[in-house]
Write a protein that holds these residues in place. Structure first.
Motif, PDB file in Angstrom:
ATOM      1  N   SER A   1      12.390 -11.933 -23.265  1.00  0.00           N
ATOM      2  CA  SER A   1      11.578 -10.781 -22.914  1.00  0.00           C
ATOM      3  C   SER A   1      10.537 -11.216 -21.904  1.00  0.00           C
ATOM      4  N   GLY A   2      10.316 -10.382 -20.888  1.00  0.00           N
ATOM      5  CA  GLY A   2       9.343 -10.728 -19.867  1.00  0.00           C
ATOM      6  C   GLY A   2       8.702  -9.503 -19.253  1.00  0.00           C
ATOM      7  N   LYS A   3       7.517  -9.682 -18.667  1.00  0.00           N
ATOM      8  CA  LYS A   3       6.771  -8.600 -18.032  1.00  0.00           C
ATOM      9  C   LYS A   3       7.027  -8.595 -16.527  1.00  0.00           C
ATOM     10  N   LEU A   4       7.032  -7.392 -15.950  1.00  0.00           N
ATOM     11  CA  LEU A   4       7.212  -7.237 -14.510  1.00  0.00           C
ATOM     12  C   LEU A   4       6.435  -6.019 -14.042  1.00  0.00           C
ATOM     13  N   THR A   5       5.647  -6.201 -12.990  1.00  0.00           N
ATOM     14  CA  THR A   5       4.936  -5.086 -12.366  1.00  0.00           C
ATOM     15  C   THR A   5       5.578  -4.790 -11.021  1.00  0.00           C
ATOM     16  N   VAL A   6       5.950  -3.528 -10.823  1.00  0.00           N
ATOM     17  CA  VAL A   6       6.608  -3.123  -9.582  1.00  0.00           C
ATOM     18  C   VAL A   6       5.775  -2.022  -8.937  1.00  0.00           C
ATOM     19  N   ALA A   7       5.375  -2.254  -7.699  1.00  0.00           N
ATOM     20  CA  ALA A   7       4.547  -1.287  -6.980  1.00  0.00           C
ATOM     21  C   ALA A   7       5.333  -0.016  -6.685  1.00  0.00           C
ATOM     22  N   ALA A   8       4.617   1.057  -6.423  1.00  0.00           N
ATOM     23  CA  ALA A   8       5.237   2.348  -6.131  1.00  0.00           C
ATOM     24  C   ALA A   8       6.178   2.242  -4.934  1.00  0.00           C
ATOM     25  N   ASN A   9       7.355   2.838  -5.082  1.00  0.00           N
ATOM     26  CA  ASN A   9       8.367   2.865  -4.019  1.00  0.00           C
ATOM     27  C   ASN A   9       8.750   1.480  -3.505  1.00  0.00           C
ATOM     28  N   GLN A  10       8.701   0.521  -4.407  1.00  0.00           N
ATOM     29  CA  GLN A  10       9.073  -0.851  -4.076  1.00  0.00           C
ATOM     30  C   GLN A  10      10.089  -1.359  -5.093  1.00  0.00           C
ATOM     31  N   SER A  11      10.597  -2.556  -4.834  1.00  0.00           N
ATOM     32  CA  SER A  11      11.524  -3.206  -5.761  1.00  0.00           C
ATOM     33  C   SER A  11      10.900  -4.489  -6.280  1.00  0.00           C
ATOM     34  N   GLY A  12      11.341  -4.889  -7.454  1.00  0.00           N
ATOM     35  CA  GLY A  12      10.844  -6.126  -8.046  1.00  0.00           C
ATOM     36  C   GLY A  12      11.971  -6.873  -8.737  1.00  0.00           C
ATOM     37  N   LYS A  13      11.740  -8.140  -9.020  1.00  0.00           N
ATOM     38  CA  LYS A  13      12.769  -8.977  -9.619  1.00  0.00           C
ATOM     39  C   LYS A  13      12.149  -9.862 -10.678  1.00  0.00           C
ATOM     40  N   ILE A  14      12.863 -10.020 -11.776  1.00  0.00           N
ATOM     41  CA  ILE A  14      12.430 -10.915 -12.837  1.00  0.00           C
ATOM     42  C   ILE A  14      13.575 -11.862 -13.161  1.00  0.00           C
ATOM     43  N   GLN A  15      13.254 -13.117 -13.409  1.00  0.00           N
ATOM     44  CA  GLN A  15      14.246 -14.110 -13.778  1.00  0.00           C
ATOM     45  C   GLN A  15      13.887 -14.694 -15.130  1.00  0.00           C
ATOM     46  N   THR A  16      14.917 -14.968 -15.899  1.00  0.00           N
ATOM     47  CA  THR A  16      14.694 -15.528 -17.224  1.00  0.00           C
ATOM     48  C   THR A  16      15.854 -16.445 -17.557  1.00  0.00           C
ATOM     49  N   ALA A  17      15.762 -17.114 -18.696  1.00  0.00           N
ATOM     50  CA  ALA A  17      16.808 -18.048 -19.106  1.00  0.00           C
ATOM     51  C   ALA A  17      17.144 -17.837 -20.574  1.00  0.00           C
ATOM     52  N   LEU A  18      18.433 -17.861 -20.880  1.00  0.00           N
ATOM     53  CA  LEU A  18      18.921 -17.760 -22.255  1.00  0.00           C
ATOM     54  C   LEU A  18      19.717 -19.018 -22.584  1.00  0.00           C
ATOM     55  N   LYS A  19      19.310 -19.703 -23.627  1.00  0.00           N
ATOM     56  CA  LYS A  19      20.001 -20.931 -24.006  1.00  0.00           C
ATOM     57  C   LYS A  19      21.083 -20.635 -25.041  1.00  0.00           C
ATOM     58  N   VAL A  20      22.277 -21.189 -24.782  1.00  0.00           N
ATOM     59  CA  VAL A  20      23.412 -21.046 -25.695  1.00  0.00           C
ATOM     60  C   VAL A  20      23.998 -22.429 -25.926  1.00  0.00           C
ATOM     61  N   THR A  21      24.018 -22.864 -27.174  1.00  0.00           N
ATOM     62  CA  THR A  21      24.413 -24.248 -27.461  1.00  0.00           C
ATOM     63  C   THR A  21      25.914 -24.467 -27.379  1.00  0.00           C
ATOM     64  N   LYS A  22      26.684 -23.653 -28.081  1.00  0.00           N
ATOM     65  CA  LYS A  22      28.135 -23.837 -28.110  1.00  0.00           C
ATOM     66  C   LYS A  22      28.856 -22.506 -27.866  1.00  0.00           C
ATOM     67  N   PRO A  23      28.881 -22.060 -26.650  1.00  0.00           N
ATOM     68  CA  PRO A  23      29.604 -20.808 -26.385  1.00  0.00           C
ATOM     69  C   PRO A  23      31.113 -21.003 -26.471  1.00  0.00           C
ATOM     70  N   GLU A  24      31.827 -19.942 -26.832  1.00  0.00           N
ATOM     71  CA  GLU A  24      33.285 -19.940 -26.762  1.00  0.00           C
ATOM     72  C   GLU A  24      33.659 -19.707 -25.299  1.00  0.00           C
ATOM     73  N   LEU A  25      34.358 -20.663 -24.708  1.00  0.00           N
ATOM     74  CA  LEU A  25      34.627 -20.600 -23.273  1.00  0.00           C
ATOM     75  C   LEU A  25      35.689 -19.559 -22.929  1.00  0.00           C
ATOM     76  N   TRP A  26      35.528 -18.985 -21.742  1.00  0.00           N
ATOM     77  CA  TRP A  26      36.545 -18.109 -21.171  1.00  0.00           C
ATOM     78  C   TRP A  26      37.620 -18.994 -20.540  1.00  0.00           C
ATOM     79  N   SER A  27      38.857 -18.792 -20.923  1.00  0.00           N
ATOM     80  CA  SER A  27      39.957 -19.583 -20.376  1.00  0.00           C
ATOM     81  C   SER A  27      41.173 -18.685 -20.190  1.00  0.00           C
ATOM     82  N   LEU A  28      42.232 -19.235 -19.627  1.00  0.00           N
ATOM     83  CA  LEU A  28      43.436 -18.449 -19.387  1.00  0.00           C
ATOM     84  C   LEU A  28      44.117 -18.057 -20.698  1.00  0.00           C
ATOM     85  N   ASP A  29      44.096 -18.950 -21.681  1.00  0.00           N
ATOM     86  CA  ASP A  29      44.744 -18.670 -22.961  1.00  0.00           C
ATOM     87  C   ASP A  29      43.819 -17.937 -23.932  1.00  0.00           C
ATOM     88  N   ASN A  30      42.526 -18.169 -23.805  1.00  0.00           N
ATOM     89  CA  ASN A  30      41.547 -17.538 -24.686  1.00  0.00           C
ATOM     90  C   ASN A  30      40.385 -16.995 -23.859  1.00  0.00           C
TER      91      ASN A  30
END
Length: 810
Positions: A235-264
């Motif tokens: 979760s993060g805060k972002l202030t965007v001025a009127a009639n403008q665009s803004g960007k927020i970056q964050t990170a999510l840690k995943v220890t053991k994801p199930e990988l995307w592969s051709l068979d699975n």
């Protein structure tokens, strides 16, 4: 990343695929039903006062070209089918309670040169027929009242492509409602960094503030597993001025994801929520998958650390009788069939395709090489009287490349960058074809060039200078890298010897060679840091053995995976028929041959054809159909495509073909025997003498009955059923020689989209409910209506017993 630097590209990707309409924000509602259409250039067709009540009522997606009549007076390049100018209009009431929201119109694809109007006002033009686009219609919307959406489609340059394009609004259309402060179009982008333990997902969310006040927002991201349980949050805060665009970056840690592969092909869900105070004002839900891959100039390609060869096919976007408006269900059946053969990758030749295709590749486990263009600033030859016949035309998309090319490419990358299936971006196909249009002095040959005589007709001084290719390629690669640095850039090079004299291949991360296997060894030695693969290749076993015998060549893409309309030969010819599958998605003989090379699953296939004294010394064919009906005693070559170590042939239970070992030179085992009616059977045998596969074909008598051999008994409202029929004899044996004309009749709330028998030379009427079967077979595409209930489908033909089947709509 330049080719002059040793390229060992480790790309750890957590990829995202926006589900609803691929817009990535707001609430999208599909508005495909009940449009009015006319194939005329109507004066003031955008006018609110125009009476369109007598226009044809159509549902989208809609391709008017495939509904036209085939004619030898039309261009062979686009399948002898018409183009023209058409208008679409829809009367849409926007609810009064939406008055505080923005209203957008999102078009997944309109071919081509479209202009969109709302209540008589032009929202904009988009010439590229393959690019998805959106307009802000808010200033012109009448809330609580009827609004008129009008779309003019100009495909008057009907021979503007080397293959069939279709015409009209041939993909889905959506109205999108959104808070003035919302996620930008395609505004969620996610990519991971591989840590010592697990992954760290970098998420980028772009916000558009279309209000007159500054907004303080909370952006929440949740990663959900297949059980819809959160495994990471931020979760993060972002202030965007009127009639403008803004960007927020964050990170999510995943220890053991199930990988995307051709068979699975494991997928996750990323949920992005935007809050103003405690109010949820926007949300995007995204399908995701973890995987990483490497490209190495010496070792080739590896997915998730596993080295593999890319077994790819090139695909155009049409579906035979369906034209360019191909339902998701049809693509799913086709892709599953290709995967059954052993295909593991798709090249989108030569343009971005419908989002359904990428979604399905994500779900099914197929890699995708996503391609943007077939021509840049100059036109290519378009054949009008047959492929490579007569005088070509030069209509095309080149005239808007300078203005729109970079925008089109950027939109392709932004729309598709989060699909886990996509593993490379192609900026062009054969734009370097020598003397079509670019030329270079190297084409004159000479000892310093490696050619003893001129090639491709020699250097054309008045042609565009091939040196231009490098600068354009660098510009396009820069666009790709601006929006995605997680995948390599590539292109399909047709004139490698010429392009090597320019900066073109050196601007790419990996280099695709079209039909240029002869240069692999030479260029690998001369350019040791270049990653090589076949971006377009022949079907013969020799082209594949070049790949398997060289570790540094990471794969090939066959031309082509499925037969397609256009690029036709002389009349009569609907299209190009070198596919592994035919127009109807059925496996052709060469598809089974490819399965014997690419699949690990034991298989065997029998095909036959007559031979003579003159032809018996020719090598065995990979295009032999499973027919066993000839004259008694006639000399017949029986071929077996198998991945077994050896095979044995029997006729009516008696061995007529001695046990033979697999032929590594041709990939085909064959026997020449005299014809005798009955059952012909082959047995595949492994190295230990065990039976591992078998296949049989039988002689048939006359057509006796139509049989439904594949049918979906239950489908959802609005979905498409695919019903396969086969003409059989009195013993139920398929009559491969049958060409009976079959009529399809439907009783119930459903519509026949088309009948496809896959006969390339049948130029009859494809707009009615009658069609001749080919090899005794045909598929019917039937779209369910919006009412629950039973639909009865009947197939009949003269002198043949009819067939009937029912579908339950739910």
């Amino acid at each position: 990343m330049k080719s002059k630097v040793i390229l060992s590209l480790l790309i750890s990707l957590f990829c995202v695929n926006v589900i609803v309409a691929q817009v990535g924000f707001g609430k999208a509602e599909q508005i495909n039903n009940s449009w009015n259409f006319t194939l005329n250039d109507v004066e003031n067709g955008q006018s609110v006062q125009l009476d369109d009540s007598r226009w044809e009522s159509v549902d989208l997606p809609h391709d008017w070209s495939v509904k036209g009549q085939l004619s030898p007076t039309l261009a062979s390049a686009t399948g002898y089918l018409p183009g023209g100018i058409g208008w679409y209009r829809k009367h849409l009431t926007i609810p009064a309670d939406k008055k505080d929201e923005k209203v957008y119109l999102y078009f997944e694809g309109v071919y081509n040169r479209s202009e969109v109007f709302v209540n008589g006002v032009s929202l904009g033009k988009r010439p590229n027929g393959y690019i998805s686009f959106m307009y802000d219609a808010t200033p012109y919307i009448k809330y609580g009242e009827e609004n008129v959406i009008a779309v003019r489609v100009d495909h008057s340059q009907s021979a503007d492509s080397r293959w069939y394009t279709g015409s009209g609004i041939y993909r889905d259309v959506w109205v999108v409602y959104a808070n003035p402060v919302h996620i930008e179009q395609w505004g969620v982008y996610a990519y991971p960094e591989q840590l010592k333990k697990g992954y760290q997902l970098q998420v980028e969310v772009n916000i558009e503030n279309g209000s007159s006040e500054s907004s303080v927002l909370t952006i929440k991201n949740e990663l959900l597993d297949e059980n819809n349980e959160a495994i990471a949050k931020s979760s993060g805060k972002l202030t965007v001025a009127a009639n403008q665009s803004g960007k927020i970056q964050t990170a999510l840690k995943v220890t053991k994801p199930e990988l995307w592969s051709l068979d699975n092909p494991n997928l996750y869900t990323l949920k992005t929520s935007v809050y103003s105070g405690d109010e949820l004002i926007d949300e995007a839900t995204t399908k995701t998958g973890f995987r990483h891959f490497t490209f190495d100039p010496n070792k080739g390609f590896a997915l998730n650390g596993e080295s593999m060869k890319v077994k790819g096919v090139c695909l155009h976007h049409d579906g035979g009788v369906l034209g360019s408006a191909v339902p998701r269900e049809v693509w799913k059946r086709r892709l599953l069939t290709l995967k059954e053969i052993g295909v593991n990758a798709i090249r989108t030749s030569h343009n971005p395709q419908a989002t359904d295709l990428y979604d399905l590749c994500d779900e099914l486990g197929l890699l995708v090489l996503n391609e943007a263009f077939d021509e840049w600033e100059f036109p290519k030859r378009k054949w009008l009287q047959g492929w490579n016949v007569g005088t070509p035309g030069f209509e095309g998309s080149y005239d808007f490349f300078e203005e729109w090319g970079e925008k089109d490419l950027a939109d392709m990358v932004k729309r598709d960058r989060n699909h886990p299936s996509i593993f490379a971006w192609s900026i062009g196909n054969e734009v370097d074809y020598p003397n079509d249009p670019y030329s270079h002095p190297v084409l004159d040959g000479g000892t310093e060039t490696g050619f003893t005589q001129p090639i491709f007709g020699g250097y054309k001084k008045d042609a565009p200078d091939a040196e231009r290719l490098g600068a354009i390629a660098e510009r396009l690669v820069k666009v790709v890298k601006q929006y995605d640095q997680s995948r390599p850039t590539t292109a399909g090079l047709a004139g490698v010897a010429m392009s090597n004299q320019t900066g073109y291949p050196f601007a790419l991360d990996i280099a695709g060679y079209n039909y240029t296997e002869s240069l692999y060894d030479h260029d690998h030695e001369k350019y040791p840091n270049r990653v090589l693969y076949g971006s377009e290749n022949r079907h013969d076993i020799a082209a594949w053995k070049v790949v398997t015998s060289r570790e540094f060549v990471f794969g090939q893409f066959l031309w082509t995976g499925i037969d397609y309309l256009g690029e036709s030969g002389r009349w009569p010819s609907r299209g190009f028929y070198s596919g592994l599958l035919d127009f109807g998605g059925f496996i052709k003989p060469r598809g089974y041959f490819r399965q014997s090379l690419w699949s690990d699953k034991p298989m065997a296939y029998l095909g036959t054809y007559p031979i003579s004294e003159r032809s018996k010394d020719r090598g065995p064919s990979m295009d032999a159909w499973p027919i066993w009906n000839y004259e008694d005693g006639q000399s017949i070559r029986v071929v077996c495509y198998t991945n077994a170590a050896q095979a044995e042939l029997s006729l009516n239970g008696k061995v007529v073909g001695e046990k033979k070992a697999y032929n590594d030179e041709t990939g085909i085992i064959y026997w020449d025997i005299p014809y005798q009616a009955g059952k012909l059977e082959v047995i595949g045998i492994d190295e230990n003498g065990n039976k591992v596969s078998q296949n049989a074909i039988q002689s048939s008598s006359r057509s006796n009955e139509i049989k439904v051999i594949s049918n979906e008994t239950t489908i959802e409202k609005g979905k498409v059923a695919q019903i396969i029929i086969q003409v059989v004899d009195e013993d139920g044996i398929p009559v491969m020689l049958s060409d009976d004309e079959v009529t399809c009749q439907i009783d119930g709330d459903a519509k026949l989209l088309g009948l496809e028998a896959s006969n390339n030379s049948d130029m009859s009427d494809y707009t009615d409910n009658k069609q001749r079967v080919f090899h005794g077979r045909m598929i019917a595409y039937i779209r369910a209506g919006e009412n629950e209930g039973k639909v009865v489908v009947k197939f009949s033909a003269n002198w043949v017993k009819s067939a009937e089947t029912s579908i339950e709509i739910r």
